[in-house]
Enzyme design. Structure first.
Site: not given
Ligand code: GAR
Length: 220
Positions: A36, A89, A114, A117, A133, A169, A198
């Site tokens: 999060g 789903r 994760m 959809l 991503h 993605d 990010e």
């Molecule tokens: C992030 O690095 C995001 O890009 C990735 O999960 C992580 C969540 O981090 N998302 C994916 O891989 C989706 N395909 P966080 O829980 O610390 O925000």
């Protein structure tokens, strides 16, 4: 005919954050499966006045997700929807849509969500679902994107914020940031540097998407 202002143009003039302030706060629903940290940076950007939005709800699917603790600490309502309790789903996505509607959500932010959809979800929020991503899409889709980048030998990777569509993605790219791969990188060290980027681009990309959408003009 629909005339859409080019998103690059809206970055230059008007300034996207000023532009955003002219409208009512965006009503965000954030969805997370784990740590999060991206939830937190969006919440912090709102608190600092850098993003004109409010978080209506955090939906999480893993009972132990730290994202839920972060949300509770910030006074954001949380809803646990555990995918393991649903037959399909589609059934799971119907419950997600119902919950987002209940909380009057306009824009959905997948911040480390994760799960794949279905069209049930995508069609309920057309062009209103934003995903982050940890790679420079279209490279390294799916899980273990950072490990995929390391294994491939690329020298530059990064992160992407995009509008989600049915294909995993994929969808129109809002923003990307590049991150060099260092010779002694592990998945952990590389992911940590990707996450710094990010955290910079996710709030900006949300403002950009909303700004572009608000200045969409209908001309008859
Ligand atoms: C992030 O690095 C995001 O890009 C990735 O999960 C992580 C969540 O981090 N998302 C994916 O891989 C989706 N395909 P966080 O829980 O610390 O925000």
């Amino acid at each position: 005919m629909t005339l859409r202002l080019d998103s690059t143009l809206s970055l230059i003039s008007p300034n996207i954050s000023d532009n955003c302030q002219q409208f009512a706060p965006l009503k965000l629903g954030i969805m997370a499966s784990g740590n999060g940290s991206n939830f937190d940076v969006v919440a912090q950007a709102i608190q600092d006045g850098r993003l004109n939005a409010q978080i209506q709800v955090l939906i999480y699917n893993n009972p132990s997700a730290k994202a839920a603790v972060r949300a509770a600490n910030r006074g954001v309502e949380t809803v646990l929807l555990n995918h393991r309790n649903y037959q399909s789903r589609e059934e799971f996505d119907r419950k997600i849509v119902q919950t987002l509607r209940h909380y009057d959500v306009e824009w959905v932010i997948l911040a480390g969500w994760m799960r794949l959809l279905t069209s049930v979800f995508i069609d309920a929020f057309p062009e209103r679902i934003i995903n982050i991503h940890p790679s420079l899409l279209p490279s390294f889709k799916g899980i273990h994107a950072v490990e995929q980048a390391l294994a491939s030998g690329v020298k530059i990777t990064g992160c992407t914020v995009h509008i989600a569509c049915l294909e995993m993605d994929s969808g129109p790219i809002l923003m990307q940031a590049a991150v060099p791969v260092l010779p002694d990188d592990t998945a952990e060290t590389l992911h940590a540097r990707i996450q710094i980027q990010e955290h910079r681009i996710l709030p900006l990309a949300i403002a950009l998407a909303a700004s572009s959408s608000k200045v969409t003009l209908s001309v008859t």
